[in-house]
Write a protein that holds these residues in place. Structure first.
Motif, PDB file in Angstrom:
ATOM      1  N   VAL A  67       0.808  -1.221   0.000  1.00  0.00           N
ATOM      2  CA  VAL A  67       0.000   0.000   0.000  1.00  0.00           C
ATOM      3  C   VAL A  67       0.845   1.277   0.000  1.00  0.00           C
ATOM      4  CG1 VAL A  67      -1.997  -1.125   1.034  1.00  0.00           C
ATOM      5  CG2 VAL A  67      -0.287  -0.039   2.508  1.00  0.00           C
ATOM      6  N   THR A  68       2.105   1.147  -0.322  1.00  0.00           N
ATOM      7  CA  THR A  68       3.021   2.279  -0.425  1.00  0.00           C
ATOM      8  C   THR A  68       2.322   3.479  -1.052  1.00  0.00           C
ATOM      9  OG1 THR A  68       4.959   0.876  -0.604  1.00  0.00           O
ATOM     10  CG2 THR A  68       5.120   3.050  -1.593  1.00  0.00           C
ATOM     11  N   HIS A  69       2.311   4.608  -0.326  1.00  0.00           N
ATOM     12  CA  HIS A  69       1.685   5.805  -0.879  1.00  0.00           C
ATOM     13  C   HIS A  69       2.405   7.084  -0.473  1.00  0.00           C
ATOM     14  CE1 HIS A  69      -0.300   5.093   2.981  1.00  0.00           C
ATOM     15  NE2 HIS A  69      -0.431   6.393   3.047  1.00  0.00           N
ATOM     16  N   ASN A  70       3.681   6.959  -0.109  1.00  0.00           N
ATOM     17  CA  ASN A  70       4.528   8.127   0.126  1.00  0.00           C
ATOM     18  C   ASN A  70       5.989   7.717  -0.100  1.00  0.00           C
ATOM     19  OD1 ASN A  70       5.579   7.008   2.598  1.00  0.00           O
ATOM     20  ND2 ASN A  70       3.772   7.760   3.669  1.00  0.00           N
ATOM     21  N   ALA A  71       6.863   8.688  -0.114  1.00  0.00           N
ATOM     22  CA  ALA A  71       8.268   8.415  -0.442  1.00  0.00           C
ATOM     23  C   ALA A  71       8.931   7.496   0.584  1.00  0.00           C
ATOM     24  CB  ALA A  71       9.034   9.727  -0.555  1.00  0.00           C
ATOM     25  N   LEU A  72       8.633   7.671   1.854  1.00  0.00           N
ATOM     26  CA  LEU A  72       9.246   6.840   2.890  1.00  0.00           C
ATOM     27  C   LEU A  72       8.849   5.377   2.740  1.00  0.00           C
ATOM     28  CD1 LEU A  72      10.928   6.596   5.467  1.00  0.00           C
ATOM     29  CD2 LEU A  72       8.857   7.137   6.770  1.00  0.00           C
ATOM     30  N   SER A  73       7.572   5.110   2.561  1.00  0.00           N
ATOM     31  CA  SER A  73       7.147   3.722   2.409  1.00  0.00           C
ATOM     32  C   SER A  73       7.626   3.147   1.073  1.00  0.00           C
ATOM     33  CB  SER A  73       5.631   3.584   2.575  1.00  0.00           C
ATOM     34  OG  SER A  73       4.940   4.348   1.622  1.00  0.00           O
ATOM     35  N   ALA A  74       7.758   3.978   0.052  1.00  0.00           N
ATOM     36  CA  ALA A  74       8.300   3.511  -1.228  1.00  0.00           C
ATOM     37  C   ALA A  74       9.758   3.101  -1.066  1.00  0.00           C
ATOM     38  CB  ALA A  74       8.153   4.587  -2.294  1.00  0.00           C
ATOM     39  N   GLN A  75      10.492   3.804  -0.235  1.00  0.00           N
ATOM     40  CA  GLN A  75      11.893   3.434   0.016  1.00  0.00           C
ATOM     41  C   GLN A  75      11.961   2.079   0.716  1.00  0.00           C
ATOM     42  OE1 GLN A  75      14.722   4.904  -1.100  1.00  0.00           O
ATOM     43  NE2 GLN A  75      15.680   3.063  -0.290  1.00  0.00           N
ATOM     44  N   VAL A  76      11.070   1.834   1.659  1.00  0.00           N
ATOM     45  CA  VAL A  76      11.032   0.535   2.343  1.00  0.00           C
ATOM     46  C   VAL A  76      10.712  -0.575   1.344  1.00  0.00           C
ATOM     47  CG1 VAL A  76       9.846  -0.849   4.102  1.00  0.00           C
ATOM     48  CG2 VAL A  76      10.471   1.526   4.587  1.00  0.00           C
ATOM     49  N   LEU A  77       9.744  -0.326   0.474  1.00  0.00           N
ATOM     50  CA  LEU A  77       9.408  -1.308  -0.555  1.00  0.00           C
ATOM     51  C   LEU A  77      10.610  -1.543  -1.471  1.00  0.00           C
ATOM     52  CD1 LEU A  77       7.515  -3.169  -2.134  1.00  0.00           C
ATOM     53  CD2 LEU A  77       6.603  -1.116  -3.277  1.00  0.00           C
ATOM     54  N   ASP A  98      -2.881  14.023  -4.006  1.00  0.00           N
ATOM     55  CA  ASP A  98      -2.173  14.790  -2.975  1.00  0.00           C
ATOM     56  C   ASP A  98      -0.913  14.085  -2.470  1.00  0.00           C
ATOM     57  OD1 ASP A  98      -3.555  12.743  -1.710  1.00  0.00           O
ATOM     58  OD2 ASP A  98      -4.256  13.983  -0.047  1.00  0.00           O
ATOM     59  N   LYS A  99      -0.458  13.062  -3.166  1.00  0.00           N
ATOM     60  CA  LYS A  99       0.726  12.292  -2.729  1.00  0.00           C
ATOM     61  C   LYS A  99       1.970  12.755  -3.465  1.00  0.00           C
ATOM     62  CE  LYS A  99      -1.816   9.968  -0.007  1.00  0.00           C
ATOM     63  NZ  LYS A  99      -1.764  10.227   1.413  1.00  0.00           N
ATOM     64  N   ASP A 100       3.130  12.466  -2.876  1.00  0.00           N
ATOM     65  CA  ASP A 100       4.435  12.812  -3.450  1.00  0.00           C
ATOM     66  C   ASP A 100       4.822  11.760  -4.489  1.00  0.00           C
ATOM     67  OD1 ASP A 100       7.042  13.548  -4.014  1.00  0.00           O
ATOM     68  OD2 ASP A 100       7.817  13.064  -2.025  1.00  0.00           O
ATOM     69  N   MET A 104       7.955   8.936  -4.568  1.00  0.00           N
ATOM     70  CA  MET A 104       7.720   7.491  -4.666  1.00  0.00           C
ATOM     71  C   MET A 104       8.458   6.919  -5.870  1.00  0.00           C
ATOM     72  SD  MET A 104       3.755   6.892  -3.442  1.00  0.00           S
ATOM     73  CE  MET A 104       3.082   7.407  -4.980  1.00  0.00           C
ATOM     74  N   LEU A 105       8.379   7.597  -7.012  1.00  0.00           N
ATOM     75  CA  LEU A 105       9.042   7.105  -8.217  1.00  0.00           C
ATOM     76  C   LEU A 105      10.561   7.097  -8.053  1.00  0.00           C
ATOM     77  CD1 LEU A 105       6.919   8.865 -10.981  1.00  0.00           C
ATOM     78  CD2 LEU A 105       6.774   6.491 -10.191  1.00  0.00           C
ATOM     79  N   ALA A 106      11.095   8.132  -7.425  1.00  0.00           N
ATOM     80  CA  ALA A 106      12.541   8.188  -7.206  1.00  0.00           C
ATOM     81  C   ALA A 106      13.007   7.004  -6.359  1.00  0.00           C
ATOM     82  CB  ALA A 106      12.924   9.511  -6.544  1.00  0.00           C
ATOM     83  N   VAL A 170       2.304  -4.120  -7.134  1.00  0.00           N
ATOM     84  CA  VAL A 170       1.118  -3.269  -7.129  1.00  0.00           C
ATOM     85  C   VAL A 170       1.272  -2.320  -5.949  1.00  0.00           C
ATOM     86  CG1 VAL A 170      -1.388  -3.188  -6.957  1.00  0.00           C
ATOM     87  CG2 VAL A 170      -0.275  -5.138  -8.106  1.00  0.00           C
ATOM     88  N   CYS A 171       1.233  -1.014  -6.224  1.00  0.00           N
ATOM     89  CA  CYS A 171       1.456  -0.061  -5.126  1.00  0.00           C
ATOM     90  C   CYS A 171       0.824   1.289  -5.447  1.00  0.00           C
ATOM     91  CB  CYS A 171       2.948   0.086  -4.856  1.00  0.00           C
ATOM     92  SG  CYS A 171       3.913   0.697  -6.251  1.00  0.00           S
ATOM     93  N   GLY A 172       0.895   2.186  -4.477  1.00  0.00           N
ATOM     94  CA  GLY A 172       0.432   3.551  -4.648  1.00  0.00           C
ATOM     95  C   GLY A 172      -0.703   3.961  -3.742  1.00  0.00           C
ATOM     96  N   SER A 173      -1.518   2.982  -3.307  1.00  0.00           N
ATOM     97  CA  SER A 173      -2.684   3.340  -2.509  1.00  0.00           C
ATOM     98  C   SER A 173      -3.404   2.074  -2.046  1.00  0.00           C
ATOM     99  CB  SER A 173      -3.648   4.177  -3.359  1.00  0.00           C
ATOM    100  OG  SER A 173      -4.856   4.423  -2.689  1.00  0.00           O
TER     101      SER A 173
END
Length: 186
Positions: A67-77, A98-100, A104-106, A170-173
């Motif tokens: 459910v990654t939906h911000n840069a911090l959780s995307a880094q963990v993923l 309203d998300k970064d 997340m992509l970076a 599958v991620c983003g929300s």
């Protein structure tokens, strides 16, 4: 599918079966935990990532839902994906406006070979055209886009069969992951 229902469905699924890979560390550290019941938050803190097993949908790829939906959780993923054996990876990504998205992509770009952006329902959702623009600005490979989660899943499945993609992330929300669980027939 409400965020609260998606959170509880996702957590109940990942803590009671081993059909799919899921990195629960990112869920336990982000604001999304406000949607989870106390039972689910407790399960997240005590559960390790699950091992892949058979999917009800015939697919040569492993499916990782987060459910990654911000840069911090995307880094963990991204760290979780980096720890796994490298293979061709496609990401189905749907996010709220309203998300970064850039953050997340970076975080994920080095772990994903192909991107499949998808529209999500609701007025808060980032339109797929805007998501495609974000992806192009990051100079990543966009294989296609989809107007619905079902279309994205079907296309990802076809690509896994035809192009040798062995991992679908599958991620983003919660609004992305919940419908994918339904599509996978869990």
């Amino acid at each position: 599918l409400s965020p609260a229902r998606a959170a509880d469905s996702f957590m109940a699924f990942t803590t009671s079966t081993s059909f799919i890979c899921a990195d629960l560390r990112s869920v336990s550290t982000v604001s999304a935990s406000k949607y989870m019941s106390t039972r689910c938050r407790s399960a997240v803190r005590s559960t390790a990532p699950l091992a892949p097993a058979a999917l009800p949908v015939q697919s040569p790829a492993e499916w990782i839902l987060d459910v990654t939906h911000n840069a911090l959780s995307a880094q963990v993923l991204a760290e979780h994906l980096n720890a796994r054996p490298r293979c061709k990876t496609l990401a189905i990504l749907g996010v709220m406006g309203d998300k970064d998205v850039q953050g997340m992509l970076a975080a994920l770009r080095s772990q994903v070979d192909y991107w499949l952006p998808v529209s999500l329902p609701g007025s808060r959702a980032l339109p797929v055209s805007a998501l495609v623009e974000h992806l192009h600005s990051m100079q990543v490979s966009v294989c296609d886009s989809a107007q619905t989660i079902e279309q994205a899943c079907q296309h990802a499945l076809e690509l896994s069969n035809q192009q040798g993609i062995r991992r679908i992330v599958v991620c983003g929300s919660f609004m992305t992951v919940g419908p994918v669980l339904d599509w996978l027939q869990f």
